[in-house]
Design a protein around this motif. Structure first.
Motif, PDB file in Angstrom:
ATOM      1  N   ASP A   1       7.294 -20.535 -14.047  1.00 13.17           N
ATOM      2  CA  ASP A   1       6.120 -20.970 -14.597  1.00 13.17           C
ATOM      3  C   ASP A   1       5.018 -20.174 -13.105  1.00 13.17           C
ATOM      4  O   ASP A   1       4.010 -19.695 -13.823  1.00 13.17           O
ATOM      5  CB  ASP A   1       5.517 -22.201 -14.633  1.00 13.17           C
ATOM      6  N   ARG A   2       5.588 -20.019 -12.231  1.00 10.96           N
ATOM      7  CA  ARG A   2       4.599 -19.513 -11.043  1.00 10.96           C
ATOM      8  C   ARG A   2       5.059 -18.268 -10.490  1.00 10.96           C
ATOM      9  O   ARG A   2       4.463 -17.559  -9.683  1.00 10.96           O
ATOM     10  CB  ARG A   2       4.494 -20.594 -10.017  1.00 10.96           C
ATOM     11  N   PHE A   3       6.320 -17.736 -10.602  1.00 13.18           N
ATOM     12  CA  PHE A   3       6.802 -16.408 -10.202  1.00 13.18           C
ATOM     13  C   PHE A   3       7.506 -15.754 -11.129  1.00 13.18           C
ATOM     14  O   PHE A   3       7.870 -16.188 -12.225  1.00 13.18           O
ATOM     15  CB  PHE A   3       8.042 -16.936  -8.883  1.00 13.18           C
ATOM     16  N   ASP A   4       7.795 -14.287 -10.624  1.00 15.44           N
ATOM     17  CA  ASP A   4       8.328 -13.377 -11.350  1.00 15.44           C
ATOM     18  C   ASP A   4       9.664 -13.569 -11.654  1.00 15.44           C
ATOM     19  O   ASP A   4      10.441 -13.088 -12.556  1.00 15.44           O
ATOM     20  CB  ASP A   4       7.812 -12.006 -11.154  1.00 15.44           C
ATOM     21  N   GLY A   5      10.417 -14.142 -10.796  1.00 17.98           N
ATOM     22  CA  GLY A   5      11.767 -14.329 -10.873  1.00 17.98           C
ATOM     23  C   GLY A   5      12.264 -15.282  -9.765  1.00 17.98           C
ATOM     24  O   GLY A   5      11.561 -15.760  -8.741  1.00 17.98           O
ATOM     25  N   VAL A   6      13.354 -15.533  -9.513  1.00 18.30           N
ATOM     26  CA  VAL A   6      14.150 -16.634  -8.806  1.00 18.30           C
ATOM     27  C   VAL A   6      15.409 -15.891  -8.275  1.00 18.30           C
ATOM     28  O   VAL A   6      16.109 -15.297  -8.849  1.00 18.30           O
ATOM     29  CB  VAL A   6      14.352 -18.072  -9.316  1.00 18.30           C
ATOM     30  N   MET A   7      15.684 -16.274  -6.890  1.00 16.93           N
ATOM     31  CA  MET A   7      16.779 -15.784  -6.237  1.00 16.93           C
ATOM     32  C   MET A   7      17.371 -17.105  -5.870  1.00 16.93           C
ATOM     33  O   MET A   7      16.973 -17.822  -4.857  1.00 16.93           O
ATOM     34  CB  MET A   7      16.649 -14.767  -5.258  1.00 16.93           C
TER      35      MET A   7
ATOM     36  N   TYR B   1       6.299 -23.448  -1.165  1.00 16.67           N
ATOM     37  CA  TYR B   1       6.417 -22.525  -2.372  1.00 16.67           C
ATOM     38  C   TYR B   1       4.961 -22.385  -2.716  1.00 16.67           C
ATOM     39  O   TYR B   1       4.563 -21.270  -3.263  1.00 16.67           O
ATOM     40  CB  TYR B   1       7.092 -23.499  -3.455  1.00 16.67           C
ATOM     41  N   ASP B   2       3.911 -23.181  -2.576  1.00 11.94           N
ATOM     42  CA  ASP B   2       2.673 -22.976  -2.788  1.00 11.94           C
ATOM     43  C   ASP B   2       1.982 -21.605  -2.258  1.00 11.94           C
ATOM     44  O   ASP B   2       1.157 -20.857  -2.988  1.00 11.94           O
ATOM     45  CB  ASP B   2       1.837 -24.091  -2.374  1.00 11.94           C
ATOM     46  N   LEU B   3       2.419 -21.349  -0.935  1.00  8.60           N
ATOM     47  CA  LEU B   3       1.815 -20.278  -0.304  1.00  8.60           C
ATOM     48  C   LEU B   3       2.339 -19.002  -1.029  1.00  8.60           C
ATOM     49  O   LEU B   3       1.516 -18.059  -1.558  1.00  8.60           O
ATOM     50  CB  LEU B   3       2.349 -20.276   1.045  1.00  8.60           C
ATOM     51  N   VAL B   4       3.447 -18.882  -1.560  1.00  8.07           N
ATOM     52  CA  VAL B   4       4.070 -17.802  -2.230  1.00  8.07           C
ATOM     53  C   VAL B   4       3.390 -17.783  -3.467  1.00  8.07           C
ATOM     54  O   VAL B   4       3.292 -16.582  -3.914  1.00  8.07           O
ATOM     55  CB  VAL B   4       5.588 -17.931  -2.181  1.00  8.07           C
ATOM     56  N   ALA B   5       3.274 -18.910  -4.324  1.00  9.43           N
ATOM     57  CA  ALA B   5       2.761 -19.086  -5.435  1.00  9.43           C
ATOM     58  C   ALA B   5       1.153 -18.430  -5.372  1.00  9.43           C
ATOM     59  O   ALA B   5       0.777 -17.463  -6.355  1.00  9.43           O
ATOM     60  CB  ALA B   5       2.810 -20.193  -6.146  1.00  9.43           C
ATOM     61  N   GLN B   6       0.566 -18.810  -4.441  1.00 11.17           N
ATOM     62  CA  GLN B   6      -0.739 -18.180  -4.259  1.00 11.17           C
ATOM     63  C   GLN B   6      -0.853 -16.642  -4.080  1.00 11.17           C
ATOM     64  O   GLN B   6      -1.701 -15.949  -4.687  1.00 11.17           O
ATOM     65  CB  GLN B   6      -1.592 -18.630  -3.001  1.00 11.17           C
TER      66      GLN B   6
ATOM     67  N   ARG C   1      -2.025 -11.380  -6.521  1.00  8.88           N
ATOM     68  CA  ARG C   1      -1.771 -10.063  -6.565  1.00  8.88           C
ATOM     69  C   ARG C   1      -0.708 -10.011  -8.040  1.00  8.88           C
ATOM     70  O   ARG C   1       0.189  -9.554  -7.972  1.00  8.88           O
ATOM     71  CB  ARG C   1      -0.757  -9.623  -5.501  1.00  8.88           C
ATOM     72  N   PRO C   2      -1.546  -9.915  -9.172  1.00 14.58           N
ATOM     73  CA  PRO C   2      -0.856  -9.780 -10.445  1.00 14.58           C
ATOM     74  C   PRO C   2      -0.106  -8.510 -10.627  1.00 14.58           C
ATOM     75  O   PRO C   2       0.787  -8.323 -11.502  1.00 14.58           O
ATOM     76  CB  PRO C   2      -1.865 -10.280 -11.342  1.00 14.58           C
TER      77      PRO C   2
ATOM     78  N   ALA D   1       0.929  -1.264   0.068  1.00 15.55           N
ATOM     79  CA  ALA D   1      -0.153   0.038  -0.021  1.00 15.55           C
ATOM     80  C   ALA D   1       0.749   1.326  -0.105  1.00 15.55           C
ATOM     81  O   ALA D   1       0.549   2.248  -0.353  1.00 15.55           O
ATOM     82  CB  ALA D   1      -0.840  -0.026   1.075  1.00 15.55           C
ATOM     83  N   THR D   2       1.986   1.275   0.089  1.00 16.57           N
ATOM     84  CA  THR D   2       2.963   2.279   0.450  1.00 16.57           C
ATOM     85  C   THR D   2       3.538   2.505  -1.078  1.00 16.57           C
ATOM     86  O   THR D   2       4.348   3.615  -1.078  1.00 16.57           O
ATOM     87  CB  THR D   2       4.325   2.265   1.288  1.00 16.57           C
ATOM     88  N   GLY D   3       3.515   1.848  -2.042  1.00 21.37           N
ATOM     89  CA  GLY D   3       4.021   1.828  -3.433  1.00 21.37           C
ATOM     90  C   GLY D   3       5.008   0.942  -3.630  1.00 21.37           C
ATOM     91  O   GLY D   3       5.633   0.812  -4.785  1.00 21.37           O
ATOM     92  N   VAL D   4       5.445  -0.134  -2.759  1.00 21.19           N
ATOM     93  CA  VAL D   4       6.582  -1.154  -3.192  1.00 21.19           C
ATOM     94  C   VAL D   4       5.706  -2.073  -4.043  1.00 21.19           C
ATOM     95  O   VAL D   4       4.639  -2.523  -3.756  1.00 21.19           O
ATOM     96  CB  VAL D   4       6.871  -1.854  -1.579  1.00 21.19           C
ATOM     97  N   THR D   5       6.580  -2.620  -5.120  1.00 19.81           N
ATOM     98  CA  THR D   5       5.784  -3.289  -5.906  1.00 19.81           C
ATOM     99  C   THR D   5       6.757  -4.656  -6.025  1.00 19.81           C
ATOM    100  O   THR D   5       6.129  -5.789  -6.730  1.00 19.81           O
ATOM    101  CB  THR D   5       5.678  -2.954  -7.241  1.00 19.81           C
ATOM    102  N   THR D   6       7.638  -4.907  -5.624  1.00 18.54           N
ATOM    103  CA  THR D   6       8.726  -6.068  -5.692  1.00 18.54           C
ATOM    104  C   THR D   6       9.100  -6.547  -4.241  1.00 18.54           C
ATOM    105  O   THR D   6       9.572  -6.028  -3.393  1.00 18.54           O
ATOM    106  CB  THR D   6       9.966  -5.753  -6.431  1.00 18.54           C
ATOM    107  N   PHE D   7       8.566  -7.944  -4.179  1.00 16.10           N
ATOM    108  CA  PHE D   7       8.852  -8.607  -2.792  1.00 16.10           C
ATOM    109  C   PHE D   7       9.631  -9.737  -3.185  1.00 16.10           C
ATOM    110  O   PHE D   7       9.282 -10.440  -4.008  1.00 16.10           O
ATOM    111  CB  PHE D   7       7.387  -8.975  -2.353  1.00 16.10           C
ATOM    112  N   ILE D   8      10.643 -10.121  -2.394  1.00 19.03           N
ATOM    113  CA  ILE D   8      11.366 -11.207  -2.545  1.00 19.03           C
ATOM    114  C   ILE D   8      11.091 -12.223  -1.417  1.00 19.03           C
ATOM    115  O   ILE D   8      11.486 -11.845  -0.253  1.00 19.03           O
ATOM    116  CB  ILE D   8      12.928 -11.194  -2.731  1.00 19.03           C
ATOM    117  N   VAL D   9      10.713 -13.278  -1.414  1.00 16.43           N
ATOM    118  CA  VAL D   9      10.125 -14.021  -0.535  1.00 16.43           C
ATOM    119  C   VAL D   9      10.956 -15.284  -0.086  1.00 16.43           C
ATOM    120  O   VAL D   9      10.902 -16.216  -1.055  1.00 16.43           O
ATOM    121  CB  VAL D   9       8.781 -14.305  -0.454  1.00 16.43           C
ATOM    122  N   HIS D  10      11.503 -15.308   1.035  1.00 13.27           N
ATOM    123  CA  HIS D  10      12.263 -16.618   1.220  1.00 13.27           C
ATOM    124  C   HIS D  10      11.081 -17.554   1.916  1.00 13.27           C
ATOM    125  O   HIS D  10      10.720 -17.367   2.922  1.00 13.27           O
ATOM    126  CB  HIS D  10      13.240 -16.359   2.342  1.00 13.27           C
TER     127      HIS D  10
END
Length: 341
Positions: free
Chosen positions: A234-240, A202-207, A212-213, A171-180
């Motif tokens: 196939d499920r995420f915008d990127g990988v780290m 992984y399934d939770l993060v994928a959901q 939130r497209p 809601a602050t305007g951050v659009t990119t999240f890296i989730v461990h």
């Protein structure tokens, strides 16, 4: 005022070239500027991250020593640690002067040190504070501000906590999240155990990503190799990748072709070593600063154990020069060629 820029700095790439499709994780004591320069010799497209640098250290210590980097490292993101919005904002403003491409807030590190300082993974329990921090950071810099987090801590319920946390911070305007994609257990597990013992979800993060497209969600944690990384796209915008990229760095040589579909041939191990050695020689930098990050370069190859032993035991000796490092790599290439014949 931020320190004056040196001639080694160039303007960061345009936002159109900054991609989170593949990145190397920030790792304390590992991803320093010498490690990042080495990694950049293997991949031109991966987004590289600094170690976590505490905002207080930037404000009260030697900012140039902490933040300076080589222009060849672009694209490179700075990861900050802290929980004081004003301090994080000022550290972000200073960092922009050094030419970083992104500022990332650490909301995932589980060490005792960050807990005592009320930052890192414990901030998963304070989304209001995280939102205030990133709002202040965004107001202080024109760089994109991103967040790296866990799916929860201790006895939180991830399926409730993670979506709510991301929504409040977004809601602050951050659009990119890296989730461990693991919980962090602040009481009962060491930082090392927190990287492997809590199960991956992984399934939770994928959901969260599917719901939130409009956000960019990057998956981190437990990705063992590039084949698995590609499969996760196939499920995420990127990988780290973290430990896999550090312990077996030559996998980075396939990133540009495999994940970015570039047609250039991968750089060889020997080419990477020569580039590092020439850079060290040109800048009069002790070669051991690079060598300690190169132990796994020949992982899986005949002679790899001898390579690790030589460069770890001799890397700080008087005869460990850039030319010496090239000689060690040439010896390894000869061993590999003989084994292949």
């Amino acid at each position: 005022m931020p320190p004056a820029l040196t001639q080694s700095h160039v303007a960061p790439p345009s936002s159109s070239t900054l991609s989170h499709r593949f990145s190397v994780a920030p790792m304390i004591d590992w991803t320093d500027r010498y490690c990042r320069f080495f990694h950049r010799q293997l991949t031109g497209r991966a987004l590289l991250y600094t170690e976590m640098i505490v905002a207080d250290a930037v404000l009260n210590g030697d900012a140039r020593h902490l933040l300076d980097f080589d222009a060849a490292e672009h694209p490179v993101a700075l990861q900050l640690g802290g929980s004081d919005p004003d301090k994080l904002a000022e550290a972000s403003r200073i960092a922009e002067g050094f030419g970083y491409d992104e500022i990332n807030l650490n909301v995932g590190c589980p060490s005792d040190r960050v807990q005592s300082g009320r930052f890192g993974a414990c901030l998963m329990q304070e989304p209001d504070l995280v939102a205030r921090c990133v709002s202040a950071m965004q107001a202080a810099t024109s760089l994109p501000v991103t967040v790296k987090c866990r799916i929860g801590v201790d006895h939180q319920i991830p399926k409730d906590v993670l979506p709510a946390f991301i929504d409040q911070v977004a809601a602050t305007g951050v659009t990119t999240f890296i989730v461990h994609a693991r919980m962090a257990w602040l009481d009962g597990l060491s930082p090392k155990e927190n990287r492997t013992i809590p199960p991956l979800d992984y399934d939770l993060v994928a959901q969260v990503r599917a719901d939130r497209p409009h956000l960019t969600i990057i998956l981190n944690g437990g990705i063992a190799d590039l084949d698995e990384a590609v499969a996760q796209l196939d499920r995420f915008d990127g990988v780290m990748l973290g430990r896999a990229a550090y312990e077996r760095p030559f996998i980075l040589s396939s990133v540009d072709g495999l994940l970015f579909e570039e047609g250039t041939a991968p750089r060889s191990r020997l080419d990477a070593v020569r580039a590092v050695a020439e850079h060290a020689d040109r800048n009069d930098t002790p070669i051991w600063r690079y060598v300690r990050h190169m132990l796994g370069l020949y992982h899986g190859q005949k002679g790899a154990r001898a390579w690790r032993r030589r460069i770890s035991e001799e890397g700080r000796s008087d005869h460990a020069t850039p030319a010496w490092l090239i000689e060690q790599a040439e010896d390894m290439e000869a061993v590999m060629a003989e084994a292949a014949s």
